[in-house]
Design an enzyme around this catalytic site. Structure first.
Site, PDB file in Angstrom:
ATOM      1  CB  SER A 131     -82.764 -28.408 -23.658  1.00  0.00           C
ATOM      2  OG  SER A 131     -81.579 -28.837 -23.144  1.00  0.00           O
ATOM      3  CG  HIS A 152     -80.757 -30.474 -28.427  1.00  0.00           C
ATOM      4  ND1 HIS A 152     -81.920 -31.172 -28.280  1.00  0.00           N
ATOM      5  CD2 HIS A 152     -80.315 -30.217 -27.170  1.00  0.00           C
ATOM      6  CE1 HIS A 152     -82.180 -31.326 -26.992  1.00  0.00           C
ATOM      7  NE2 HIS A 152     -81.219 -30.765 -26.299  1.00  0.00           N
ATOM      8  CD  GLU A 164     -84.194 -32.857 -31.130  1.00  0.00           C
ATOM      9  OE1 GLU A 164     -85.321 -33.360 -31.240  1.00  0.00           O
ATOM     10  OE2 GLU A 164     -83.910 -32.031 -30.242  1.00  0.00           O
ATOM     11  CG  ASN A 202     -86.014 -31.903 -24.452  1.00  0.00           C
ATOM     12  OD1 ASN A 202     -86.075 -32.834 -23.643  1.00  0.00           O
ATOM     13  ND2 ASN A 202     -84.887 -31.297 -24.749  1.00  0.00           N
TER      14      ASN A 202
HETATM   15  P1  NAI Z   1     -73.629 -27.631 -16.780  1.00  0.00           P
HETATM   16  O1  NAI Z   1     -74.134 -26.814 -15.668  1.00  0.00           O
HETATM   17  O2  NAI Z   1     -73.151 -29.007 -16.535  1.00  0.00           O
HETATM   18  O3  NAI Z   1     -72.427 -26.836 -17.511  1.00  0.00           O
HETATM   19  C1  NAI Z   1     -72.492 -25.478 -17.858  1.00  0.00           C
HETATM   20  C2  NAI Z   1     -71.072 -24.915 -17.813  1.00  0.00           C
HETATM   21  O4  NAI Z   1     -71.068 -23.595 -18.382  1.00  0.00           O
HETATM   22  C3  NAI Z   1     -70.506 -24.774 -16.403  1.00  0.00           C
HETATM   23  O5  NAI Z   1     -69.262 -25.440 -16.360  1.00  0.00           O
HETATM   24  C4  NAI Z   1     -70.351 -23.262 -16.202  1.00  0.00           C
HETATM   25  O6  NAI Z   1     -69.218 -22.934 -15.428  1.00  0.00           O
HETATM   26  C5  NAI Z   1     -70.186 -22.788 -17.622  1.00  0.00           C
HETATM   27  N1  NAI Z   1     -70.569 -21.401 -17.857  1.00  0.00           N
HETATM   28  C6  NAI Z   1     -71.646 -20.735 -17.364  1.00  0.00           C
HETATM   29  N2  NAI Z   1     -71.664 -19.485 -17.859  1.00  0.00           N
HETATM   30  C7  NAI Z   1     -70.584 -19.359 -18.675  1.00  0.00           C
HETATM   31  C8  NAI Z   1     -70.077 -18.317 -19.471  1.00  0.00           C
HETATM   32  N3  NAI Z   1     -70.661 -17.130 -19.524  1.00  0.00           N
HETATM   33  N4  NAI Z   1     -68.955 -18.552 -20.195  1.00  0.00           N
HETATM   34  C9  NAI Z   1     -68.348 -19.750 -20.138  1.00  0.00           C
HETATM   35  N5  NAI Z   1     -68.779 -20.775 -19.402  1.00  0.00           N
HETATM   36  C10 NAI Z   1     -69.891 -20.574 -18.671  1.00  0.00           C
HETATM   37  O7  NAI Z   1     -74.794 -27.603 -17.895  1.00  0.00           O
HETATM   38  P2  NAI Z   1     -75.139 -28.703 -19.009  1.00  0.00           P
HETATM   39  O8  NAI Z   1     -76.066 -29.694 -18.446  1.00  0.00           O
HETATM   40  O9  NAI Z   1     -73.876 -29.136 -19.655  1.00  0.00           O
HETATM   41  O10 NAI Z   1     -76.006 -27.818 -20.027  1.00  0.00           O
HETATM   42  C11 NAI Z   1     -75.409 -26.873 -20.894  1.00  0.00           C
HETATM   43  C12 NAI Z   1     -76.385 -26.523 -22.016  1.00  0.00           C
HETATM   44  O11 NAI Z   1     -76.751 -27.707 -22.721  1.00  0.00           O
HETATM   45  C13 NAI Z   1     -77.699 -25.879 -21.562  1.00  0.00           C
HETATM   46  O12 NAI Z   1     -78.090 -24.956 -22.531  1.00  0.00           O
HETATM   47  C14 NAI Z   1     -78.653 -27.061 -21.529  1.00  0.00           C
HETATM   48  O13 NAI Z   1     -79.993 -26.674 -21.737  1.00  0.00           O
HETATM   49  C15 NAI Z   1     -78.160 -27.878 -22.705  1.00  0.00           C
HETATM   50  N6  NAI Z   1     -78.450 -29.313 -22.651  1.00  0.00           N
HETATM   51  C16 NAI Z   1     -78.348 -30.043 -21.485  1.00  0.00           C
HETATM   52  C17 NAI Z   1     -78.627 -31.402 -21.476  1.00  0.00           C
HETATM   53  C18 NAI Z   1     -78.507 -32.205 -20.233  1.00  0.00           C
HETATM   54  O14 NAI Z   1     -79.069 -33.313 -20.190  1.00  0.00           O
HETATM   55  N7  NAI Z   1     -77.826 -31.742 -19.201  1.00  0.00           N
HETATM   56  C19 NAI Z   1     -79.022 -32.111 -22.712  1.00  0.00           C
HETATM   57  C20 NAI Z   1     -79.015 -31.286 -23.891  1.00  0.00           C
HETATM   58  C21 NAI Z   1     -78.770 -29.935 -23.836  1.00  0.00           C
END
Ligand code: NAI
Length: 303
Positions: A131, A152, A164, A202
């Site tokens: 993000s 994104h 995006e 954002n």
């Molecule tokens: P989340 O915390 O729900 O999921 C992240 C997952 O990645 C977890 O299941 C974790 O175990 C796993 N993980 C962490 N390190 C790892 C690694 N080295 N190898 C494999 N798996 C690993 O996070 P979320 O919310 O899904 O966000 C993920 C990405 O998407 C971030 O970069 C965030 O900025 C972006 N994002 C999030 C949004 C949101 O509203 N939550 C919207 C758009 C983008």
């Protein structure tokens, strides 16, 4: 499956095998989108529990769609059949496209990308769902930075139409074109934008939150009133409801990151009111309390 493959190829995209890294909120939603479009998806997470959670969350989502007659049982099995939950990054080696959705930390992402690049083919497109991090700096960690791009999605990925697409400074045009065609095939609308802090959404959303927080801090009106007025202007949610929905931890970190990335331009200054909520663990809907209180995920007071 050969049929599906040619169907996808006919729509000007060579993307068939999709690897997703991270099975959290975003990764599992993106996997559902790609699988629904007919791609073969492999999703990897370091945490095996997260893979199980993702599989059972998808089961629930699809069962609900069947109950509502939005899809039939055959469609449900087709979508589920297109997703494999895998325990190693090596399992993603046959990907045409990988989308990373792990923790929002540049150093961690760079390590994963370096390892990933050593496993996939030369032509595999390597994308991040970040993000707020610079796609250009992520790309710079690759040996072939020209194949790196930002894709994104918004939360929840299966419902939010917009995506995006953010080419890094190094990204080759044909990579951007392939991604645009792929995301179109996945039923999304998209905007291609330059790699700047917060991209479009954002960034444009920052004043929506921060001006509302300032109005509240000035005592201009109470929170339900401010939300109601904004809703009546035609927004789906008011700024405070929306921050509670997103999670104050997530929302605050994005504001901090955009603020720092614009050299601390006061226009993007984060709010201490919101910082205190984060410190208190009042993260919003997910923790049961933010600006509002929640019970079983529903807002209970004040209306
Ligand atoms: P989340 O915390 O729900 O999921 C992240 C997952 O990645 C977890 O299941 C974790 O175990 C796993 N993980 C962490 N390190 C790892 C690694 N080295 N190898 C494999 N798996 C690993 O996070 P979320 O919310 O899904 O966000 C993920 C990405 O998407 C971030 O970069 C965030 O900025 C972006 N994002 C999030 C949004 C949101 O509203 N939550 C919207 C758009 C983008």
């Amino acid at each position: 499956s050969e049929n599906q493959k040619s169907k996808i190829k006919n729509q000007d995209s060579n993307i068939y095998n999709v690897g997703i890294i991270g099975a959290g909120t975003m990764g599992s939603g993106i996997a559902q989108v790609a699988a629904t479009a007919g791609c073969q998806v492999k999703i990897f997470d370091l945490n095996a529990d997260q893979l199980e959670n993702a599989a059972s969350a998808l089961e629930n989502i699809l069962s609900r769609l069947v109950q509502k007659s939005r899809i039939d049982e055959a469609e449900k099995s087709r979508i589920q059949g297109n997703i494999q939950y895998v325990n190693t990054l090596e399992d993603l080696s046959d990907s045409d496209l990988t989308i990373e959705a792990i923790v929002e930390n540049l150093e961690v992402k760079k390590k994963v990308f370096a390892q990933l690049e050593s496993l996939v083919s030369e032509d595999c497109i390597i994308a991040s769902n970040t993000s707020s991090l610079s796609i250009t700096s992520i790309a710079a960690s690759l040996e072939k930075p020209e194949r790196c791009i930002g894709i994104h999605f918004f939360n929840p990925a299966p419902l939010m139409k917009l995506v995006e697409i953010i080419p890094a400074v190094q990204t080759e045009d044909h990579i951007t074109e392939t991604c645009v065609n792929t995301i179109k095939n996945w039923g999304k609308t998209m905007a291609v934008a330059k790699d700047t802090p917060g991209f479009i959404v954002n960034r444009v959303a920052r004043p929506f939150y921060s001006e509302a927080l300032r109005m509240y801090e000035e005592g201009m009106a109470d929170i339900p009133t401010l939300d109601k007025v904004v809703r009546q202007m035609g927004f789906r949610m008011g700024p405070f409801e929306l921050m509670d929905f997103i999670g104050h931890d997530v929302n605050y970190v994005v504001t901090e990151s955009v603020f720092a990335a614009f050299y601390f331009d006061p226009r993007y200054k984060p709010s201490l009111t919101q910082k205190r909520l984060v410190e208190a663990g009042w993260l919003g809907k997910k923790s049961g309390r933010g600006f509002y209180k929640f019970e079983n995920g529903n807002k209970i007071e004040p209306e």
